[in-house]
Write a protein that holds these residues in place. Structure first.
Motif, PDB file in Angstrom:
ATOM      1  N   GLY A  68      28.708  15.498  45.065  1.00 44.37           N
ATOM      2  CA  GLY A  68      28.784  16.775  44.246  1.00 44.37           C
ATOM      3  C   GLY A  68      29.320  17.826  44.793  1.00 44.37           C
ATOM      4  O   GLY A  68      29.825  17.783  45.832  1.00 44.37           O
ATOM      5  N   GLY A  69      29.250  18.892  44.269  1.00 42.10           N
ATOM      6  CA  GLY A  69      30.068  20.210  44.701  1.00 42.10           C
ATOM      7  C   GLY A  69      30.471  20.882  43.310  1.00 42.10           C
ATOM      8  O   GLY A  69      29.727  20.718  42.191  1.00 42.10           O
ATOM      9  N   TYR A  70      31.576  21.676  43.430  1.00 42.97           N
ATOM     10  CA  TYR A  70      32.037  22.419  42.299  1.00 42.97           C
ATOM     11  C   TYR A  70      33.382  21.848  41.708  1.00 42.97           C
ATOM     12  O   TYR A  70      34.094  21.387  42.741  1.00 42.97           O
ATOM     13  CB  TYR A  70      32.190  23.875  42.563  1.00 42.97           C
ATOM     14  N   VAL A  71      33.542  21.880  40.588  1.00 42.80           N
ATOM     15  CA  VAL A  71      34.813  21.219  39.851  1.00 42.80           C
ATOM     16  C   VAL A  71      35.128  22.358  38.579  1.00 42.80           C
ATOM     17  O   VAL A  71      34.362  23.111  38.321  1.00 42.80           O
ATOM     18  CB  VAL A  71      34.720  19.825  39.380  1.00 42.80           C
ATOM     19  N   MET A  72      36.615  22.328  38.658  1.00 37.30           N
ATOM     20  CA  MET A  72      37.096  23.140  37.630  1.00 37.30           C
ATOM     21  C   MET A  72      36.380  22.721  36.150  1.00 37.30           C
ATOM     22  O   MET A  72      36.536  21.611  35.882  1.00 37.30           O
ATOM     23  CB  MET A  72      38.407  23.082  37.411  1.00 37.30           C
ATOM     24  N   LEU A  73      35.869  23.508  35.267  1.00 38.93           N
ATOM     25  CA  LEU A  73      35.245  23.373  33.792  1.00 38.93           C
ATOM     26  C   LEU A  73      36.435  23.536  32.941  1.00 38.93           C
ATOM     27  O   LEU A  73      36.564  22.869  32.108  1.00 38.93           O
ATOM     28  CB  LEU A  73      34.066  24.215  33.601  1.00 38.93           C
ATOM     29  N   ARG A  74      37.244  24.255  33.316  1.00 43.34           N
ATOM     30  CA  ARG A  74      38.303  24.606  32.572  1.00 43.34           C
ATOM     31  C   ARG A  74      39.590  24.355  33.177  1.00 43.34           C
ATOM     32  O   ARG A  74      39.790  24.760  34.566  1.00 43.34           O
ATOM     33  CB  ARG A  74      38.627  26.131  31.996  1.00 43.34           C
ATOM     34  N   PRO A  75      40.788  24.321  32.652  1.00 41.40           N
ATOM     35  CA  PRO A  75      41.887  24.004  33.313  1.00 41.40           C
ATOM     36  C   PRO A  75      42.324  25.349  34.085  1.00 41.40           C
ATOM     37  O   PRO A  75      42.505  26.282  33.537  1.00 41.40           O
ATOM     38  CB  PRO A  75      43.105  23.539  32.281  1.00 41.40           C
ATOM     39  N   ALA A  76      43.110  24.984  35.153  1.00 40.91           N
ATOM     40  CA  ALA A  76      43.475  26.228  35.975  1.00 40.91           C
ATOM     41  C   ALA A  76      44.568  26.938  35.464  1.00 40.91           C
ATOM     42  O   ALA A  76      44.486  28.466  35.735  1.00 40.91           O
ATOM     43  CB  ALA A  76      43.952  25.862  37.471  1.00 40.91           C
ATOM     44  N   ASP A  77      45.304  26.430  34.644  1.00 35.67           N
ATOM     45  CA  ASP A  77      46.306  27.231  33.830  1.00 35.67           C
ATOM     46  C   ASP A  77      46.041  27.888  32.698  1.00 35.67           C
ATOM     47  O   ASP A  77      46.605  28.710  31.677  1.00 35.67           O
ATOM     48  CB  ASP A  77      47.384  26.286  33.349  1.00 35.67           C
ATOM     49  N   THR A  78      44.489  27.961  32.545  1.00 40.86           N
ATOM     50  CA  THR A  78      43.945  28.779  31.361  1.00 40.86           C
ATOM     51  C   THR A  78      42.825  30.018  31.890  1.00 40.86           C
ATOM     52  O   THR A  78      42.276  30.672  31.149  1.00 40.86           O
ATOM     53  CB  THR A  78      43.113  27.857  30.370  1.00 40.86           C
ATOM     54  N   ILE A  79      43.163  30.184  33.212  1.00 42.77           N
ATOM     55  CA  ILE A  79      42.128  31.013  34.026  1.00 42.77           C
ATOM     56  C   ILE A  79      43.140  32.199  34.653  1.00 42.77           C
ATOM     57  O   ILE A  79      43.855  31.813  35.477  1.00 42.77           O
ATOM     58  CB  ILE A  79      41.434  30.441  35.028  1.00 42.77           C
ATOM     59  N   SER A  80      43.252  33.248  33.959  1.00 45.74           N
ATOM     60  CA  SER A  80      43.989  34.468  34.369  1.00 45.74           C
ATOM     61  C   SER A  80      43.351  34.910  35.550  1.00 45.74           C
ATOM     62  O   SER A  80      42.186  35.140  35.606  1.00 45.74           O
ATOM     63  CB  SER A  80      44.399  35.194  33.416  1.00 45.74           C
ATOM     64  N   PHE A  81      44.360  35.678  36.300  1.00 46.23           N
ATOM     65  CA  PHE A  81      43.858  36.313  37.486  1.00 46.23           C
ATOM     66  C   PHE A  81      43.002  37.712  36.884  1.00 46.23           C
ATOM     67  O   PHE A  81      41.950  38.143  37.494  1.00 46.23           O
ATOM     68  CB  PHE A  81      45.094  37.057  38.466  1.00 46.23           C
ATOM     69  N   GLY A  82      43.617  38.307  35.681  1.00 49.79           N
ATOM     70  CA  GLY A  82      42.957  39.228  35.187  1.00 49.79           C
ATOM     71  C   GLY A  82      41.484  38.931  34.600  1.00 49.79           C
ATOM     72  O   GLY A  82      40.585  39.878  34.771  1.00 49.79           O
ATOM     73  N   GLU A  83      41.180  37.646  34.176  1.00 54.65           N
ATOM     74  CA  GLU A  83      39.907  37.546  33.618  1.00 54.65           C
ATOM     75  C   GLU A  83      38.908  37.457  34.938  1.00 54.65           C
ATOM     76  O   GLU A  83      37.887  37.858  34.791  1.00 54.65           O
ATOM     77  CB  GLU A  83      40.052  35.882  33.216  1.00 54.65           C
ATOM     78  N   VAL A  84      39.332  36.696  36.051  1.00 56.93           N
ATOM     79  CA  VAL A  84      38.424  36.664  37.305  1.00 56.93           C
ATOM     80  C   VAL A  84      38.316  38.188  37.636  1.00 56.93           C
ATOM     81  O   VAL A  84      37.194  38.355  38.134  1.00 56.93           O
ATOM     82  CB  VAL A  84      39.245  35.677  38.207  1.00 56.93           C
ATOM     83  N   LEU A  85      39.213  38.737  37.823  1.00 54.64           N
ATOM     84  CA  LEU A  85      39.147  40.303  38.545  1.00 54.64           C
ATOM     85  C   LEU A  85      38.486  41.068  37.469  1.00 54.64           C
ATOM     86  O   LEU A  85      37.316  41.695  38.358  1.00 54.64           O
ATOM     87  CB  LEU A  85      40.628  40.721  38.358  1.00 54.64           C
ATOM     88  N   ARG A  86      38.147  40.871  36.381  1.00 54.84           N
ATOM     89  CA  ARG A  86      37.230  41.723  35.270  1.00 54.84           C
ATOM     90  C   ARG A  86      36.016  41.171  35.623  1.00 54.84           C
ATOM     91  O   ARG A  86      35.003  42.056  35.625  1.00 54.84           O
ATOM     92  CB  ARG A  86      37.590  41.418  34.018  1.00 54.84           C
ATOM     93  N   LEU A  87      35.872  40.012  35.786  1.00 55.61           N
ATOM     94  CA  LEU A  87      34.350  39.270  36.084  1.00 55.61           C
ATOM     95  C   LEU A  87      33.703  39.788  37.223  1.00 55.61           C
ATOM     96  O   LEU A  87      32.526  40.259  37.331  1.00 55.61           O
ATOM     97  CB  LEU A  87      34.542  37.987  36.332  1.00 55.61           C
ATOM     98  N   PHE A  88      34.603  40.135  38.256  1.00 62.53           N
ATOM     99  CA  PHE A  88      34.005  40.727  39.582  1.00 62.53           C
ATOM    100  C   PHE A  88      34.257  42.128  39.672  1.00 62.53           C
ATOM    101  O   PHE A  88      33.459  42.846  40.558  1.00 62.53           O
ATOM    102  CB  PHE A  88      34.822  39.852  40.688  1.00 62.53           C
ATOM    103  N   GLU A  89      35.016  42.819  39.132  1.00 58.20           N
ATOM    104  CA  GLU A  89      35.401  44.294  39.457  1.00 58.20           C
ATOM    105  C   GLU A  89      34.822  45.265  38.317  1.00 58.20           C
ATOM    106  O   GLU A  89      34.885  46.280  38.271  1.00 58.20           O
ATOM    107  CB  GLU A  89      36.846  44.352  39.599  1.00 58.20           C
ATOM    108  N   GLY A  90      34.867  44.467  36.989  1.00 60.39           N
ATOM    109  CA  GLY A  90      34.695  45.109  35.862  1.00 60.39           C
ATOM    110  C   GLY A  90      36.074  45.701  35.308  1.00 60.39           C
ATOM    111  O   GLY A  90      36.965  45.068  35.548  1.00 60.39           O
ATOM    112  N   PRO A  91      35.877  46.726  34.355  1.00 58.99           N
ATOM    113  CA  PRO A  91      37.387  47.168  33.778  1.00 58.99           C
ATOM    114  C   PRO A  91      38.200  47.301  34.795  1.00 58.99           C
ATOM    115  O   PRO A  91      38.016  47.810  35.726  1.00 58.99           O
ATOM    116  CB  PRO A  91      36.816  48.192  33.048  1.00 58.99           C
ATOM    117  N   LEU A  92      39.406  47.165  34.647  1.00 61.14           N
ATOM    118  CA  LEU A  92      40.594  47.464  35.394  1.00 61.14           C
ATOM    119  C   LEU A  92      41.335  48.397  35.135  1.00 61.14           C
ATOM    120  O   LEU A  92      42.146  49.096  36.254  1.00 61.14           O
ATOM    121  CB  LEU A  92      41.666  46.055  35.282  1.00 61.14           C
TER     122      LEU A  92
END
Length: 151
Positions: free
Chosen positions: A62-86
Motif C-alpha cells: 500500500g501507499g500512494y499512487v498517482m490517480l492522474r498522469p503526471a503530465d496532466t498536473i500543473s504546478f499552478g493547479e497544485v499551488l492554487r490547491l495549497f496557497e489559494g489564488p495566485l
C-alpha cells in the motif's frame, strides 16, 4: 514565496510520480526521503487525494499512487490547491475576483496594469509546466536516482 506545505506537496508528488507506474509509495517513505514531518505530510497527501490527484492503497504494498498522469498536473493547479489564488491583487484574480477597496478606476490603474503583466507571465509558466515536465528534465534524473538509492 510559497509555503512549506506547498513545497512539501510538490516534493511528495515528484517522489510518487517518479515511481514505476502503479507502484505505491508510503507516506513514511516519502517523509524519510525528503525530511518532511510525517504528520504534516499525511495531511498534505489527504488534500491531494481529495483533489483527485492521488489515490491511496491499503495492504502490504500500500501507499500512494498517482490517480492522474503526471503530465496532466500543473504546478499552478497544485499551488492554487495549497496557497489559494495566485493573483497578487484581488482585482486580478479569475476565481476570487474582488475590486480593490481604494480603487477609483480599474481600467486606468497603473498598479493593476503592471502587476497584471507579472501575474500573466507567472501564471502562464505555472499552468503550462507539469509534474511530468519536471520529471522529464535530464538535470533531475540524477536526483531521482539518488533518492531511490537512498531508500
Amino acid at each position: 514565496m510559497i509555503s512549506n506545505k506547498a513545497k512539501y506537496a510538490f516534493r511528495a508528488l515528484l517522489a510518487i510520480a517518479a515511481e514505476p507506474q502503479g507502484q505505491a509509495l508510503t507516506s513514511a517513505e516519502i517523509s524519510r526521503r525528503h525530511a518532511i514531518p510525517h504528520k504534516f505530510l499525511e495531511q498534505i497527501l489527504l488534500e491531494l487525494k481529495r483533489a483527485g490527484i492521488l489515490e491511496s492503497r491499503r495492504g502490504k504494498s500500500g501507499g500512494y499512487v498517482m490517480l492522474r498522469p503526471a503530465d496532466t498536473i500543473s504546478f499552478g493547479e497544485v499551488l492554487r490547491l495549497f496557497e489559494g489564488p495566485l493573483a497578487p491583487l484581488p482585482c486580478l484574480s479569475r476565481n476570487s475576483y474582488r475590486r480593490c477597496e481604494d480603487c477609483e478606476n480599474e481600467a486606468r490603474c497603473t498598479i493593476r496594469r503592471e502587476f497584471a503583466k507579472a501575474y500573466d507571465a507567472s501564471r502562464q509558466v505555472l499552468d503550462s509546466r507539469t509534474i511530468g515536465d519536471a520529471l522529464d528534465n535530464p538535470a533531475a534524473a540524477p536526483l531521482v536516482a539518488e533518492e531511490r538509492r537512498a531508500s
